[in-house]
Every structure is written in C-alpha cells, then in structure tokens.
Design a protein around this motif. Structure first.
Motif, mmCIF file in Angstrom:
data_model
loop_
_atom_site.group_PDB
_atom_site.id
_atom_site.type_symbol
_atom_site.label_atom_id
_atom_site.label_comp_id
_atom_site.label_asym_id
_atom_site.label_seq_id
_atom_site.Cartn_x
_atom_site.Cartn_y
_atom_site.Cartn_z
ATOM 1 N N TYR A 170 0.831 -1.194 0.000
ATOM 2 C CA TYR A 170 0.000 0.000 0.000
ATOM 3 C C TYR A 170 0.873 1.254 0.000
ATOM 4 C CZ TYR A 170 -3.998 -2.914 1.280
ATOM 5 O OH TYR A 170 -4.987 -3.857 1.290
ATOM 6 N N PHE A 171 0.431 2.251 -0.749
ATOM 7 C CA PHE A 171 1.040 3.573 -0.722
ATOM 8 C C PHE A 171 0.013 4.497 -0.104
ATOM 9 C CE2 PHE A 171 2.155 7.623 -3.068
ATOM 10 C CZ PHE A 171 3.281 7.878 -2.300
ATOM 11 N N GLU A 172 0.315 5.025 1.101
ATOM 12 C CA GLU A 172 -0.675 5.775 1.870
ATOM 13 C C GLU A 172 -0.193 7.171 2.220
ATOM 14 O OE1 GLU A 172 -2.679 2.003 4.256
ATOM 15 O OE2 GLU A 172 -0.887 2.975 5.094
ATOM 16 N N ASN A 173 -1.106 8.128 2.147
ATOM 17 C CA ASN A 173 -0.836 9.486 2.605
ATOM 18 C C ASN A 173 -1.176 9.548 4.087
ATOM 19 O OD1 ASN A 173 -2.655 12.552 2.533
ATOM 20 N ND2 ASN A 173 -0.441 12.362 2.694
ATOM 21 N N VAL A 211 -0.451 -2.131 -4.933
ATOM 22 C CA VAL A 211 -0.028 -3.046 -5.995
ATOM 23 C C VAL A 211 0.295 -4.399 -5.388
ATOM 24 C CG1 VAL A 211 2.414 -2.382 -5.815
ATOM 25 C CG2 VAL A 211 1.533 -3.333 -7.964
ATOM 26 N N ARG A 212 -0.059 -5.457 -6.134
ATOM 27 C CA ARG A 212 0.325 -6.809 -5.743
ATOM 28 C C ARG A 212 1.697 -7.086 -6.353
ATOM 29 N NH1 ARG A 212 -1.969 -10.011 -1.960
ATOM 30 N NH2 ARG A 212 -4.029 -9.428 -2.784
ATOM 31 N N LEU A 213 2.686 -7.274 -5.487
ATOM 32 C CA LEU A 213 4.061 -7.407 -5.971
ATOM 33 C C LEU A 213 4.297 -8.746 -6.650
ATOM 34 C CD1 LEU A 213 5.927 -5.902 -2.868
ATOM 35 C CD2 LEU A 213 5.393 -4.753 -5.018
ATOM 36 N N ASP A 214 5.097 -8.679 -7.707
ATOM 37 C CA ASP A 214 5.482 -9.932 -8.381
ATOM 38 C C ASP A 214 6.849 -10.363 -7.871
ATOM 39 O OD1 ASP A 214 7.281 -8.235 -9.619
ATOM 40 O OD2 ASP A 214 6.126 -8.105 -11.482
ATOM 41 N N ALA A 215 7.504 -11.262 -8.576
ATOM 42 C CA ALA A 215 8.761 -11.848 -8.100
ATOM 43 C C ALA A 215 9.865 -10.823 -7.916
ATOM 44 C CB ALA A 215 9.215 -12.954 -9.060
ATOM 45 N N ASP A 216 9.933 -9.807 -8.777
ATOM 46 C CA ASP A 216 11.020 -8.825 -8.644
ATOM 47 C C ASP A 216 10.690 -7.724 -7.628
ATOM 48 O OD1 ASP A 216 9.282 -7.094 -9.893
ATOM 49 O OD2 ASP A 216 10.438 -6.891 -11.740
ATOM 50 N N GLY A 217 9.452 -7.664 -7.159
ATOM 51 C CA GLY A 217 9.071 -6.726 -6.102
ATOM 52 C C GLY A 217 9.034 -5.272 -6.521
ATOM 53 N N GLY A 218 9.019 -5.014 -7.836
ATOM 54 C CA GLY A 218 9.052 -3.634 -8.298
ATOM 55 C C GLY A 218 7.740 -2.883 -8.097
ATOM 56 N N PHE A 219 7.845 -1.578 -7.875
ATOM 57 C CA PHE A 219 6.657 -0.736 -7.733
ATOM 58 C C PHE A 219 6.982 0.678 -8.184
ATOM 59 C CE2 PHE A 219 8.970 -0.386 -3.745
ATOM 60 C CZ PHE A 219 8.980 0.975 -3.505
ATOM 61 N N ASP A 220 5.939 1.419 -8.544
ATOM 62 C CA ASP A 220 6.087 2.826 -8.948
ATOM 63 C C ASP A 220 4.767 3.528 -8.671
ATOM 64 O OD1 ASP A 220 6.518 5.280 -10.061
ATOM 65 O OD2 ASP A 220 7.305 4.544 -11.964
ATOM 66 N N PHE A 221 4.769 4.373 -7.649
ATOM 67 C CA PHE A 221 3.583 5.136 -7.297
ATOM 68 C C PHE A 221 3.809 6.608 -7.621
ATOM 69 C CE2 PHE A 221 3.505 1.698 -3.981
ATOM 70 C CZ PHE A 221 2.417 1.014 -4.492
ATOM 71 N N SER A 222 2.738 7.333 -7.825
ATOM 72 C CA SER A 222 2.856 8.768 -8.068
ATOM 73 C C SER A 222 1.634 9.482 -7.501
ATOM 74 C CB SER A 222 2.988 9.072 -9.568
ATOM 75 O OG SER A 222 1.802 8.687 -10.256
ATOM 76 N N ASP A 223 1.803 10.771 -7.277
ATOM 77 C CA ASP A 223 0.707 11.599 -6.803
ATOM 78 C C ASP A 223 1.062 13.048 -7.099
ATOM 79 O OD1 ASP A 223 -1.745 12.140 -5.731
ATOM 80 O OD2 ASP A 223 -1.148 11.909 -3.630
ATOM 81 N N LYS A 224 0.097 13.930 -6.955
ATOM 82 C CA LYS A 224 0.314 15.352 -7.208
ATOM 83 C C LYS A 224 1.335 15.910 -6.223
ATOM 84 C CE LYS A 224 -2.201 19.754 -7.393
ATOM 85 N NZ LYS A 224 -3.531 20.405 -7.211
ATOM 86 N N CYS A 225 2.292 16.668 -6.746
ATOM 87 C CA CYS A 225 3.336 17.243 -5.910
ATOM 88 C C CYS A 225 2.732 18.290 -4.981
ATOM 89 C CB CYS A 225 4.402 17.878 -6.789
ATOM 90 S SG CYS A 225 5.852 18.429 -5.880
ATOM 91 N N PRO A 230 -4.150 7.672 8.052
ATOM 92 C CA PRO A 230 -3.690 7.138 6.767
ATOM 93 C C PRO A 230 -4.813 7.057 5.734
ATOM 94 C CG PRO A 230 -2.951 5.773 8.610
ATOM 95 C CD PRO A 230 -3.964 6.718 9.160
ATOM 96 N N VAL A 231 -4.489 7.479 4.512
ATOM 97 C CA VAL A 231 -5.423 7.408 3.390
ATOM 98 C C VAL A 231 -4.721 6.685 2.246
ATOM 99 C CG1 VAL A 231 -6.756 8.720 1.706
ATOM 100 C CG2 VAL A 231 -6.547 9.567 4.058
ATOM 101 N N VAL A 232 -5.316 5.619 1.770
ATOM 102 C CA VAL A 232 -4.708 4.845 0.682
ATOM 103 C C VAL A 232 -4.730 5.657 -0.608
ATOM 104 C CG1 VAL A 232 -4.851 2.756 -0.718
ATOM 105 C CG2 VAL A 232 -5.322 2.636 1.733
ATOM 106 N N VAL A 233 -3.548 5.843 -1.196
ATOM 107 C CA VAL A 233 -3.423 6.533 -2.471
ATOM 108 C C VAL A 233 -3.426 5.533 -3.618
ATOM 109 C CG1 VAL A 233 -1.958 8.054 -3.881
ATOM 110 C CG2 VAL A 233 -2.130 8.432 -1.413
ATOM 111 N N ASP A 234 -2.717 4.421 -3.395
ATOM 112 C CA ASP A 234 -2.602 3.391 -4.434
ATOM 113 C C ASP A 234 -2.119 2.107 -3.774
ATOM 114 O OD1 ASP A 234 -2.614 2.174 -6.882
ATOM 115 O OD2 ASP A 234 -1.165 3.533 -7.819
#
Length: 383
Positions: free
Chosen positions: A40-43, A55-69, A49-53
């Motif tokens: 979870y990516f939470e503000n 992701v269910r991680l795969d084998a490499d565990g990669g993630f990329d979240f974004s939000d308004k600056c 806490p408020v969930v922003v986004d």
C-alpha cells in the motif's frame, strides 16, 4: 488586523514555498522476498492514513507510485501488513526505496531525498529505543521502579539527541516534523500536553514551518498543539496573570523584560525609566507586519525626540529572518526565542499579537491596547 496568538505568534511567512502543483512526484523501487504481498502507498493525513494506491508485488518486487506534488512537505508511507516505511515529499520528483521483507521497516535504503534519509535515521533510532524498552520491561531481575527510571533516562537521552541533531538544527525540515510524532508504543516521545519543554519543541517547528510554508495545514495543526499544551501548562503551574509572583514585579510597577537585541546586547525594559515606552509584542512574518512597522515608525519619528522609546519583543522563530527585518529599525528590537511559549507572553497575558502596552516615565504600566482609543494622543499625554 490582530490575529489569534495560536496562529500569529507562530505564523512566520518569510517567503512562499515554490509550488509544483502541476507536477507529480514518484516513489519507486523494489522490495525483495515480497512476492504476492499487497503493498500500500498511503498518505499520512492529519485525519489518519489514506490509501493513495496499491499493488500486488510480483517476483522482482518492483513498484512505482505517483501523486500530485504538494505545495508543502507531505508525508506518505509504504506498508505491507504491519511493516512500514515512512517518507516525505516536497519538491522532490522521485524517491527510490529498496527494501527486504520480512522486516522491511528496519531493512531498507532510500535515495533521491535527503529528508527521507533523515527520516530513515530517525525511524531506526526509534526502533532501537523501543527494542531497549521492551528488553527492560521483560527483565525479571529488575524492580518496577528501576525499570521505569531506566526507561525515562533512555527516552530523555533520545530526546536530547533528536532535539540537538535534528529538530533545533533545522526546525523547518520535514524530518523535524516527523520526529515530533514518534512514539514508544501508544505514548508520544515528545508530548506537549504533559511536558513544558516539549511545548517549546513543537513551537520551534511550528514557527519555522510557517516561515517557509505559510498557510500549510500541518503548520496550523502544530500551532494548535503547542498552544493547547501551553494552556494546560498554565493551568497546572498556576501561572495566570492574576497569580503573578510579586517578586517578578519591579518597584517601578512593571514586570521587567530582559532579552538580547538584534545587535547582541542585553536590553532591559526597566533601564528605560525616564522615558515613555511603547512595549510592543510583534511577529514580523505576519502579513500585515509592514503596515504596522510603518505606523510605529511615524510615531517614533514624531515623538522620539520628546522622550518616546519603543521596546519591541519579537516572537519570530527564525532568528536570521528577524535580524533581517529589524536591521534598519531605530528602536530597541529584542527577540524571545521561546516564541509562543515565552514567559513574557504569559506574564503580560498576551492573548493576541500584535499587542502593545504604554509605560510612563516612572516605569509604571499605564494601559494596554484594548484600553487605548487613540495611541498617538495617549503617548502625547504621557510625554
């Protein structure tokens, strides 16, 4: 316009933070040993806490979240179950986090943000402190009094370290704000509701935040916490104006103020006996400060040669900013580094700033602003 102390004594708008409202920031990276875990990516908002986004991680565990600056530092966290990594975002566009499960809260690296690196340092310090506390509490060979005393000593050492090396070193930093809300179990390490010194810590961060991030909700929240703590402390210590210790009142009929001016000299209010004094409590970073300073200049220019002096007490949190603002002022400019927690604010029962008092030539307090309809006429009458 006069503003409430809870907002004014701490609102230090030195310059506008460069907003990046049209941009987005990114939090990216990877988490090892976390396949199929829900990240979870939470503000961390002021309401929780408020969930922003997510992701269910795969084998490499990669993630990329974004939000308004955001326009001021904002706080987020990466969370897998109870494992949490705290980060802050301001104008940084990309923060990279690499971690390992199952204990990613203590086993991670962060790059792209100096503040996130400091938050990591603080988080690891807090984890180490909590582990020591747990070990002490589980030690059956020690009595409860010894355990409690040892825990208190460890917490005080921790607070001293964090205050010196983080909060007071750079109170405007996101990491300093983060440090204020660290806890051991359910208990805040810095608690302005029960510790007088902790009020000053909250006030220091609040004043600095409003200098650099004027109008930020988090800064206003710090105001409220600091002022509420101050009110509680006043009640507990019975420091209301009506209960002022007679020893604190000079024979001249005023409570003396003794602070360092912008030239490094200690200036005392009682040393001005023989002059009519306008005692002014002020915050230079208030929006309407320039207009007020112009008004005071007119009074000073007109009546100084006849015996008027202005003794101005600044409650600004940023010393450098205060010195810049007062460099060209002709009157006595002093600053109380305690800001809203100033004992003089309490002793003079200052509820809002700007606030001023008139003192006659015998060093006797005559009136405060609420009792004066025409300040110029009142000054002229005392000269």
């Amino acid at each position: 316009m006069k503003k409430l102390l809870s907002a004014a004594a701490l609102v230090m708008a030195a310059f506008a933070f460069t907003a990046c409202s049209e941009k987005k920031f990114h939090v990216e990276g990877s988490i090892e040993n976390a396949k199929d875990s829900l990240l979870y990516f939470e503000n961390i908002s002021l309401e929780g806490p408020v969930v922003v986004d997510s992701v269910r991680l795969d084998a490499d565990g990669g993630f990329d979240f974004s939000d308004k600056c955001p326009e001021a530092p904002e706080f987020y966290r990466l969370r897998i179950a109870g494992q949490i990594i705290n980060i802050s975002v301001d104008s940084t566009e990309t923060v990279t986090v690499k971690a390992k499960m199952p204990e990613m809260a203590a086993n991670y690296e962060v790059s792209g943000s100096e503040e996130c690196s400091k938050i990591r340092e603080l988080a690891l310090k807090q984890i180490a402190l909590q582990n020591k506390v747990i070990q002490l509490e589980q030690n059956r060979e020690l009595g409860s009094d010894v355990i409690a005393d040892s825990i208190m000593k460890m917490i005080n050492m921790y607070k001293g370290d964090v205050k010196s090396n983080y909060i007071f070193k750079e109170p405007k930093a996101a990491s300093s704000y983060f440090a204020l809300f660290q806890a051991i179990g359910p208990y805040l390490i810095f608690n302005p509701r029960s510790n007088r010194d902790d009020i000053k810590v909250f006030a220091a961060v609040a004043t600095s935040w409003d200098t650099f991030y004027p109008g930020a909700l988090r800064g206003e929240n710090l105001h409220n916490i600091a002022i509420e703590g101050l009110k509680t402390d006043r009640i507990i210590s019975d420091r209301q104006t009506a209960a002022i210790d007679a020893s604190k009142v000079s024979e001249a009929g005023i409570i003396d103020v003794k602070l360092t001016d912008n030239k490094g000299n200690v200036r005392s209010l009682t040393e001005l006996k023989g002059k009519v004094v306008l005692l002014d409590f002020h915050v230079f970073a208030l929006e309407d400060s320039p207009q007020r300073i112009l008004m005071l200049r007119e009074l000073y220019n007109k009546y100084h040669s006849q015996g008027l002096e202005i003794y101005q007490v600044s409650l600004d949190g940023d010393e450098h900013f205060w010195k810049q603002q007062t460099a060209a002022l002709p009157w006595i400019s002093v600053r109380d580094e305690d800001g809203a927690s100033s004992k003089y604010v309490t002793l003079y029962n200052v509820q809002a700033v700007p606030e001023f008092f008139l003192i006659d030539k015998s060093n006797t307090l005559v009136n405060r602003s609420a009792q004066i309809k025409d300040v110029e006429a009142a000054i002229a009458a005392l000269l």
